[in-house]
Structures are given as C-alpha cells and as structure tokens.
Design an enzyme around this catalytic site. Structure first.
Site, short mmCIF file in Angstrom:
data_model
loop_
_atom_site.label_atom_id
_atom_site.label_comp_id
_atom_site.label_asym_id
_atom_site.label_seq_id
_atom_site.Cartn_x
_atom_site.Cartn_y
_atom_site.Cartn_z
N SER A 189 36.56 37.63 34.42
CA SER A 189 36.29 37.28 35.83
C SER A 189 35.83 38.47 36.64
O SER A 189 35.29 38.32 37.73
CB SER A 189 37.54 36.66 36.48
N TYR A 246 51.16 51.15 27.43
CA TYR A 246 49.71 50.88 27.31
C TYR A 246 49.11 51.61 26.10
O TYR A 246 48.32 51.04 25.36
CB TYR A 246 49.06 51.33 28.62
P1 NAP Z 1 40.15 44.40 35.68
O1 NAP Z 1 38.96 44.71 36.50
O2 NAP Z 1 41.51 44.46 36.31
O3 NAP Z 1 39.94 42.97 34.98
C1 NAP Z 1 40.90 42.47 34.11
C2 NAP Z 1 40.47 41.11 33.63
O4 NAP Z 1 41.44 40.65 32.66
C3 NAP Z 1 40.43 40.06 34.74
O5 NAP Z 1 39.37 39.17 34.47
C4 NAP Z 1 41.77 39.35 34.58
O6 NAP Z 1 41.74 37.99 35.02
C5 NAP Z 1 41.91 39.37 33.08
N1 NAP Z 1 43.28 39.20 32.61
C6 NAP Z 1 44.35 39.98 32.87
N2 NAP Z 1 45.43 39.48 32.24
C7 NAP Z 1 45.03 38.37 31.60
C8 NAP Z 1 45.67 37.41 30.79
N3 NAP Z 1 46.98 37.51 30.52
N4 NAP Z 1 44.96 36.39 30.27
C9 NAP Z 1 43.63 36.29 30.53
N5 NAP Z 1 42.95 37.15 31.29
C10 NAP Z 1 43.66 38.18 31.82
O7 NAP Z 1 40.27 45.39 34.41
P2 NAP Z 1 39.16 46.24 33.63
O8 NAP Z 1 39.28 47.63 34.10
O9 NAP Z 1 37.86 45.56 33.64
O10 NAP Z 1 39.81 46.21 32.16
C11 NAP Z 1 39.28 45.40 31.12
C12 NAP Z 1 39.79 45.94 29.79
O11 NAP Z 1 39.35 47.29 29.64
C13 NAP Z 1 41.31 45.97 29.66
O12 NAP Z 1 41.68 45.64 28.35
C14 NAP Z 1 41.65 47.41 29.94
O13 NAP Z 1 42.86 47.79 29.32
C15 NAP Z 1 40.45 48.10 29.32
N6 NAP Z 1 40.20 49.45 29.84
C16 NAP Z 1 39.89 49.67 31.16
C17 NAP Z 1 39.64 50.96 31.59
C18 NAP Z 1 39.30 51.28 33.02
O14 NAP Z 1 39.26 52.48 33.36
N7 NAP Z 1 39.00 50.33 33.87
C19 NAP Z 1 39.74 52.02 30.69
C20 NAP Z 1 40.05 51.76 29.36
C21 NAP Z 1 40.27 50.47 28.95
P3 NAP Z 1 42.20 37.53 36.52
O15 NAP Z 1 41.94 38.70 37.43
O16 NAP Z 1 41.35 36.34 36.77
O17 NAP Z 1 43.65 37.21 36.44
#
Ligand code: NAP
Length: 242
Positions: A13, A153
């Site tokens: 999303s 994490y």
């Molecule tokens: P984000 O902007 O907070 O988005 C997270 C997404 O995951 C949202 O669409 C949320 O849906 C969904 N979500 C969370 N819990 C869920 C669940 N239990 N079931 C289904 N959907 C769920 O996060 P992001 O930064 O894009 O992160 C995406 C991935 O990249 C994650 O695995 C994170 O650990 C990884 N990551 C991120 C970073 C970073 O710096 N941003 C770095 C390394 C790795 P809703 O909001 O609709 O609930």
C-alpha cells in the site's frame, strides 16, 4: 496471445512495496496487491496503476495470520499462479534488548518470518507445479550486520536470509529462483522519525535511498535477464554496510 503474468507483492500500500508494484505494473504484470490496514493508500495506488494502463487485485490481509492468509489467497490460487512473489510486508518495533517486550519480539518475528512462511508455502506449492517462478524477499542491512535496538528485527531479517538460501536450493531444479534484496535506510514511513544527523554519517553516499532505487533491482531480478541468479542477497544501502 501470451498470458499476462501475475506478481503478488505483500505490504504494497505504500513505501518500498508500492514502488515495486508500480515498477512491475510498468513491466506488464497484473498485480495482486496485499496490504494490512491502509485502504485509502491501497485504493489510491490501484487507481494510479489503472490510470497508467495497469491492473491489480487488492488483497487486504495480515500476512502474520495463517488463516487470514489462506482465506485470501487459496481461492485465487485455485485459478491462477503468480510468476512473481515479493515478500515485503513488515515493520520494526525498535528498543534495547533488556527492555524489549515479549509482544515486540513476537510481532516482529511473526510479520517477517511468519509472513514469509504463510504466504510462500501456499504460492510455492503452485509454482512447483508450473515449474517456474521468482521469489524476492525484502530483508535489511539489519539482517546482515549488527544494529543496536533492533535485536528482534535483525533476528527476523537474518532468518529470512537463511530461508532465502535454503529455499533457493530446494526449488532451483523446478526453475524457481529465490533471492533477497537488502535495503539500507530508505525514505518511507518506517524511517521518517529516525534522526538524520545520526544516520547520514553512516552512509558513504551521504543520503537516504529512495524506494525506486530498491524496486528497480527487484524488477531486474524478476526479468529474463536474471535467469541464472538464485540464492543471493543484494544490498541497496549507499555503502552503509560493505
Ligand atoms: P512502510 O512504508 O511502513 O510500508 C509497510 C507496508 O507493509 C505497508 O503497506 C503495510 O500495510 C504493510 N504491512 C505491515 N504489516 C503488515 C501485515 N502484517 N500484513 C500485511 N501487510 C503489512 O515500510 P517500508 O519502509 O516500505 O518497508 C517495506 C519492507 O522493507 C519491510 O519488510 C521493511 O522491513 C523493509 N526495509 C525497509 C527499510 C527502510 O529503510 N524503509 C530498510 C530495510 C528494509 P498497511 O500500512 O496498509 O497496514
């Protein structure tokens, strides 16, 4: 006419998942777009994809819940098999180990490791029958190196790296390729509150990355050009961990 390939992206999303969905829609995939709670963001992404000639099916469910995952995916999988699965859904619950609650430990493992298991087990069973598929797991620099305040994490993401390697070996002969993409600090909701003055000195490129800098690599790993790459971890971190 060639059948349209399907890509299932979890947590799509917003943030990195939404960027991956845009990229794969642009490459001609029909998207199965999972998210948990932000219906407005998901619907607005769906409208944007459709405006650009793409198409998607919205699938709101909690990947950490095995019954909800099966209820949402099994009816679709009876009819169609995704060519691509991107396990991206997740969140962090940071805090020092001595003060970490049982809930923060359990929830983080449940969404990253449980979510991977719940979704992938169903999808890979179908991919095995089709003898083709690409699975990309979004891990993190925290799963590759130590990060204070992220024991839960780091454990989850390091576990997902292990799962990526073992699954790659298990399903390689059926032409299913499994890789991990490991972002560093990327500009999404997850990082908005992190203090820039502490983060930027850790990054040789001197800036936070954009979601599109992760999604481009994911699209490449889904493409025909990546047909001999499996079991690998690809870092996109501006040099923060080398
Ligand atoms: P984000 O902007 O907070 O988005 C997270 C997404 O995951 C949202 O669409 C949320 O849906 C969904 N979500 C969370 N819990 C869920 C669940 N239990 N079931 C289904 N959907 C769920 O996060 P992001 O930064 O894009 O992160 C995406 C991935 O990249 C994650 O695995 C994170 O650990 C990884 N990551 C991120 C970073 C970073 O710096 N941003 C770095 C390394 C790795 P809703 O909001 O609709 O609930």
């Amino acid at each position: 006419m060639q059948e349209q390939k399907i890509a299932l992206v979890t947590g799509a999303s917003k943030g990195i998942g939404a960027a991956i969905a845009r990229e794969l829609a642009g490459s001609g995939y029909h998207l199965w777009l999972n998210y948990r709670s932000d219906h407005q963001a998901a619907q607005s992404l769906a409208a944007e994809l459709e405006e650009q000639g793409g198409s998607c099916t919205l699938l709101p469910f909690d990947v950490a819940d095995p019954a909800a995952t099966a209820a949402a995916l099994e009816p679709l999988l009876e009819e169609q098999t995704p060519y691509v699965l991107v396990n991206n859904a997740g969140f962090a619950r940071d805090g020092i180990m001595a003060l970490m609650s049982q809930g923060d430990w359990d929830d983080v493992l449940a969404v990253h490791l449980g979510g991977f298991f719940n979704v992938t087990r169903l999808v890979v069973a179908r991919m095995l029958k089709k003898r083709r598929g690409r699975i990309i797991n979004i891990v993190s620099t925290s799963g590759e190196t130590g990060m204070p305040g992220q024991v839960n994490y780091s454990a989850a993401k390091a576990g997902l790296i292990g799962a990526t390697r073992s699954l790659a070996v298990e399903v390689g002969r059926r032409n299913i390729l499994v890789n991990a993409v490991s972002p560093g600090f990327i500009a999404t909701d997850m990082t908005t509150e992190l203090p820039r003055e502490q983060i930027l000195p850790m990054i040789p490129l001197g800036r936070i990355g954009e979601p599109e800098e992760v999604s481009g690599l994911v699209a490449f790993l889904c493409s025909d050009r990546a047909g001999y790459i499996t079991g690998q971890v690809f870092s996109v971190n501006g040099g923060a961990h080398i």
